[in-house]
Design an enzyme around this catalytic site. Sequence first.
Site, mmCIF file in Angstrom:
data_model
loop_
_atom_site.group_PDB
_atom_site.id
_atom_site.type_symbol
_atom_site.label_atom_id
_atom_site.label_comp_id
_atom_site.label_asym_id
_atom_site.label_seq_id
_atom_site.Cartn_x
_atom_site.Cartn_y
_atom_site.Cartn_z
ATOM 1 N N CYS A 79 0.873 -1.169 0.000
ATOM 2 C CA CYS A 79 0.000 0.000 0.000
ATOM 3 C C CYS A 79 0.903 1.210 0.000
ATOM 4 C CB CYS A 79 -0.905 0.003 1.237
ATOM 5 S SG CYS A 79 -1.933 1.488 1.352
ATOM 6 N N GLU A 129 -3.678 1.086 -6.432
ATOM 7 C CA GLU A 129 -2.786 0.009 -6.853
ATOM 8 C C GLU A 129 -2.487 0.201 -8.342
ATOM 9 O OE1 GLU A 129 -1.321 -1.832 -4.900
ATOM 10 O OE2 GLU A 129 -2.569 -2.110 -3.115
#
Length: 231
Positions: free
Chosen positions: A2, A100
Amino acid sequence: MCGRYTLVLEPDDLEERFDARVSEPVAPTYNAAPGQRLPVITNEAPETIQRLEWGLVPSWADDDTGGLINARAETVVEKPSFRAAYERRRCLVPADGFYEWVETDGGKRPYRVAFEDERPFAMAGLWERWEPETTQTGLDAFGGGVEGAGDDGPLETFTVVTTEPNELVGELHHRMAVLLEPEDEHRWLTEDDPRDLLEPYPGDAMRAYPVSTAVNDPSNDDPSLVEPLES
Protein backbone atom coordinates in the site's frame (compact mmCIF):
# COMPACT_ATOMS: atom_id res chain seq x y z
CA MET A 1 1.98 -3.06 -0.95
CA CYS A 2 0.00 0.00 0.00
CA GLY A 3 1.89 3.02 -1.28
CA ARG A 4 -0.81 5.67 -1.85
CA TYR A 5 -4.29 6.27 -0.47
CA THR A 6 -7.05 8.84 -0.13
CA LEU A 7 -8.74 10.48 2.84
CA VAL A 8 -11.14 13.21 1.77
CA LEU A 9 -13.28 13.48 4.91
CA GLU A 10 -13.69 16.93 6.39
CA PRO A 11 -12.26 17.23 9.93
CA ASP A 12 -15.70 17.23 11.58
CA ASP A 13 -16.70 14.05 9.76
CA LEU A 14 -13.35 12.45 10.57
CA GLU A 15 -13.85 13.19 14.27
CA GLU A 16 -17.39 11.78 14.23
CA ARG A 17 -16.40 8.59 12.41
CA PHE A 18 -13.50 7.75 14.73
CA ASP A 19 -14.84 9.30 17.95
CA ALA A 20 -11.65 11.30 18.42
CA ARG A 21 -10.60 14.93 18.24
CA VAL A 22 -8.27 16.40 15.63
CA SER A 23 -5.18 17.77 17.37
CA GLU A 24 -3.89 19.90 14.49
CA PRO A 25 -5.23 21.02 11.09
CA VAL A 26 -6.05 18.14 8.75
CA ALA A 27 -6.83 18.75 5.09
CA PRO A 28 -8.49 16.23 2.74
CA THR A 29 -5.96 14.41 0.58
CA TYR A 30 -6.50 12.65 -2.74
CA ASN A 31 -2.94 11.37 -2.89
CA ALA A 32 -1.51 10.46 0.51
CA ALA A 33 2.11 9.41 -0.06
CA PRO A 34 5.12 8.17 1.93
CA GLY A 35 7.01 10.93 3.67
CA GLN A 36 3.89 12.99 4.35
CA ARG A 37 2.48 13.68 7.80
CA LEU A 38 -0.96 12.06 7.83
CA PRO A 39 -3.79 11.46 10.32
CA VAL A 40 -3.52 8.42 12.59
CA ILE A 41 -5.01 7.30 15.91
CA THR A 42 -2.53 5.62 18.24
CA ASN A 43 -3.11 3.25 21.13
CA GLU A 44 -1.26 5.77 23.29
CA ALA A 45 -3.83 8.52 22.58
CA PRO A 46 -6.98 6.86 21.18
CA GLU A 47 -9.05 10.00 21.79
CA THR A 48 -6.85 12.07 19.45
CA ILE A 49 -6.35 12.21 15.69
CA GLN A 50 -2.77 13.33 15.21
CA ARG A 51 -0.43 13.51 12.25
CA LEU A 52 2.54 11.17 12.03
CA GLU A 53 4.95 10.70 9.17
CA TRP A 54 4.36 7.77 6.82
CA GLY A 55 7.50 5.62 6.81
CA LEU A 56 8.28 3.86 10.06
CA VAL A 57 11.71 4.45 11.57
CA PRO A 58 12.44 1.90 14.35
CA SER A 59 13.36 3.42 17.70
CA TRP A 60 16.75 1.68 17.58
CA ALA A 61 17.71 2.94 14.09
CA ASP A 62 21.02 4.75 13.73
CA ASP A 63 19.38 7.59 11.80
CA ASP A 64 15.98 8.70 10.57
CA THR A 65 16.33 7.63 6.94
CA GLY A 66 14.80 4.70 5.09
CA GLY A 67 11.30 4.77 6.59
CA LEU A 68 9.33 1.53 6.08
CA ILE A 69 5.92 2.21 4.52
CA ASN A 70 4.50 -1.33 4.88
CA ALA A 71 4.78 -4.26 7.31
CA ARG A 72 3.85 -7.79 6.24
CA ALA A 73 1.17 -9.31 8.47
CA GLU A 74 2.78 -12.75 8.21
CA THR A 75 6.04 -11.64 9.84
CA VAL A 76 5.08 -8.56 11.84
CA VAL A 77 5.51 -10.41 15.14
CA GLU A 78 9.01 -11.62 14.23
CA LYS A 79 10.74 -8.85 12.25
CA PRO A 80 12.99 -6.69 14.45
CA SER A 81 11.77 -3.56 12.66
CA PHE A 82 8.15 -4.20 13.68
CA ARG A 83 8.09 -6.61 16.63
CA ALA A 84 8.18 -4.02 19.41
CA ALA A 85 5.71 -1.76 17.62
CA TYR A 86 3.29 -4.65 17.15
CA GLU A 87 3.48 -5.46 20.85
CA ARG A 88 3.17 -1.91 22.17
CA ARG A 89 2.51 0.71 19.48
CA ARG A 90 -0.43 0.01 17.16
CA CYS A 91 -2.49 2.60 15.35
CA LEU A 92 -5.43 3.15 13.03
CA VAL A 93 -4.76 4.80 9.68
CA PRO A 94 -8.00 6.44 8.44
CA ALA A 95 -8.65 6.24 4.70
CA ASP A 96 -11.49 6.04 2.20
CA GLY A 97 -9.63 4.44 -0.70
CA PHE A 98 -6.21 3.28 -1.86
CA TYR A 99 -4.36 3.00 -5.15
CA GLU A 100 -2.79 0.01 -6.85
CA TRP A 101 -0.92 -0.16 -10.17
CA VAL A 102 -1.39 -2.75 -12.93
CA GLU A 103 1.15 -3.58 -15.63
CA THR A 104 -0.28 -3.01 -19.13
CA ASP A 105 1.19 -2.85 -22.62
CA GLY A 106 1.21 0.92 -22.27
CA GLY A 107 2.88 0.94 -18.87
CA LYS A 108 1.55 0.89 -15.32
CA ARG A 109 -2.08 1.97 -14.95
CA PRO A 110 -3.30 3.17 -11.52
CA TYR A 111 -6.56 1.93 -10.03
CA ARG A 112 -8.40 3.23 -7.01
CA VAL A 113 -9.97 0.70 -4.64
CA ALA A 114 -12.78 1.84 -2.33
CA PHE A 115 -16.08 0.75 -0.87
CA GLU A 116 -19.04 1.09 -3.20
CA ASP A 117 -20.60 3.65 -0.87
CA GLU A 118 -17.27 5.49 -0.35
CA ARG A 119 -17.44 4.94 3.40
CA PRO A 120 -14.25 5.60 5.36
CA PHE A 121 -12.33 2.80 7.03
CA ALA A 122 -9.26 2.19 9.15
CA MET A 123 -6.15 0.41 7.94
CA ALA A 124 -4.16 -1.46 10.58
CA GLY A 125 -0.95 0.37 11.34
CA LEU A 126 2.07 0.42 13.63
CA TRP A 127 3.84 3.50 14.91
CA GLU A 128 7.21 4.36 16.40
CA ARG A 129 8.97 7.22 18.16
CA TRP A 130 12.60 7.78 17.16
CA GLU A 131 14.75 9.99 19.39
CA PRO A 132 17.72 11.73 17.76
CA GLU A 133 20.95 11.63 19.73
CA THR A 134 22.17 14.81 18.08
CA THR A 135 20.67 17.45 15.80
CA GLN A 136 19.44 15.79 12.62
CA THR A 137 19.49 17.31 9.15
CA GLY A 138 16.07 15.91 8.19
CA LEU A 139 14.46 12.80 6.75
CA ASP A 140 15.15 12.47 3.05
CA ALA A 141 14.12 8.86 2.59
CA PHE A 142 11.83 9.42 -0.35
CA GLY A 143 13.75 12.04 -2.34
CA GLY A 144 13.60 15.70 -1.33
CA GLY A 145 12.89 17.27 2.01
CA VAL A 146 10.06 15.99 4.16
CA GLU A 147 7.55 18.16 5.97
CA GLY A 148 7.99 18.13 9.72
CA ALA A 149 11.42 16.47 9.77
CA GLY A 150 14.68 17.95 10.95
CA ASP A 151 13.60 19.14 14.40
CA ASP A 152 15.61 18.28 17.50
CA GLY A 153 12.61 16.52 19.04
CA PRO A 154 11.40 12.95 18.53
CA LEU A 155 10.26 11.77 15.11
CA GLU A 156 6.97 9.87 15.16
CA THR A 157 6.27 7.64 12.18
CA PHE A 158 3.88 4.91 11.09
CA THR A 159 3.57 2.01 8.68
CA VAL A 160 0.56 0.23 7.13
CA VAL A 161 0.20 -3.51 7.70
CA THR A 162 -0.45 -5.54 4.53
CA THR A 163 -1.77 -9.04 3.90
CA GLU A 164 -2.82 -11.31 1.05
CA PRO A 165 -5.29 -9.64 -1.33
CA ASN A 166 -8.98 -10.39 -1.56
CA GLU A 167 -10.44 -11.53 -4.88
CA LEU A 168 -10.92 -7.96 -6.11
CA VAL A 169 -7.51 -6.55 -5.22
CA GLY A 170 -5.86 -9.79 -6.36
CA GLU A 171 -6.65 -8.79 -9.92
CA LEU A 172 -4.46 -5.72 -9.41
CA HIS A 173 -1.72 -6.64 -6.93
CA HIS A 174 -0.43 -9.49 -4.76
CA ARG A 175 -0.78 -7.53 -1.48
CA MET A 176 -3.34 -5.24 0.13
CA ALA A 177 -3.65 -3.18 3.29
CA VAL A 178 -5.32 -4.79 6.29
CA LEU A 179 -8.74 -3.12 6.57
CA LEU A 180 -10.48 -3.34 9.92
CA GLU A 181 -14.17 -3.66 10.65
CA PRO A 182 -15.32 -0.70 12.81
CA GLU A 183 -16.05 -3.05 15.70
CA ASP A 184 -12.50 -4.43 15.50
CA GLU A 185 -10.70 -1.08 15.61
CA HIS A 186 -10.67 -0.97 19.42
CA ARG A 187 -9.39 -4.54 19.53
CA TRP A 188 -6.48 -3.65 17.25
CA LEU A 189 -5.46 -0.85 19.57
CA THR A 190 -5.88 -2.63 22.87
CA GLU A 191 -5.59 -6.44 22.71
CA ASP A 192 -2.34 -8.20 23.51
CA ASP A 193 -2.17 -10.18 20.28
CA PRO A 194 -4.94 -9.47 17.72
CA ARG A 195 -3.30 -11.44 14.90
CA ASP A 196 -6.66 -12.89 13.87
CA LEU A 197 -7.56 -9.45 12.46
CA LEU A 198 -4.76 -9.56 9.89
CA GLU A 199 -6.84 -11.22 7.19
CA PRO A 200 -7.93 -9.97 3.73
CA TYR A 201 -11.07 -7.87 3.89
CA PRO A 202 -13.86 -9.36 1.72
CA GLY A 203 -14.13 -7.62 -1.62
CA ASP A 204 -17.85 -8.02 -2.28
CA ALA A 205 -18.72 -4.47 -1.09
CA MET A 206 -15.73 -2.86 -2.81
CA ARG A 207 -14.97 -1.62 -6.29
CA ALA A 208 -11.81 -0.92 -8.29
CA TYR A 209 -11.63 1.48 -11.20
CA PRO A 210 -8.90 3.08 -13.33
CA VAL A 211 -7.81 6.64 -12.60
CA SER A 212 -5.48 9.20 -14.14
CA THR A 213 -1.74 8.59 -14.19
CA ALA A 214 -1.48 12.04 -12.59
CA VAL A 215 -1.67 10.15 -9.29
CA ASN A 216 1.82 8.84 -10.02
CA ASP A 217 3.23 12.22 -8.97
CA PRO A 218 2.68 12.75 -5.22
CA SER A 219 2.74 16.52 -5.73
CA ASN A 220 -0.62 16.18 -7.52
CA ASP A 221 -3.45 16.29 -5.01
CA ASP A 222 -6.90 17.30 -6.23
CA PRO A 223 -10.36 15.76 -6.74
CA SER A 224 -9.68 14.85 -10.38
CA LEU A 225 -7.38 12.04 -9.20
CA VAL A 226 -10.30 9.93 -7.97
CA GLU A 227 -12.47 10.41 -11.06
CA PRO A 228 -13.01 7.12 -12.97
CA LEU A 229 -11.48 6.78 -16.43
CA GLU A 230 -12.82 4.66 -19.25
CA SER A 231 -11.43 1.13 -18.94
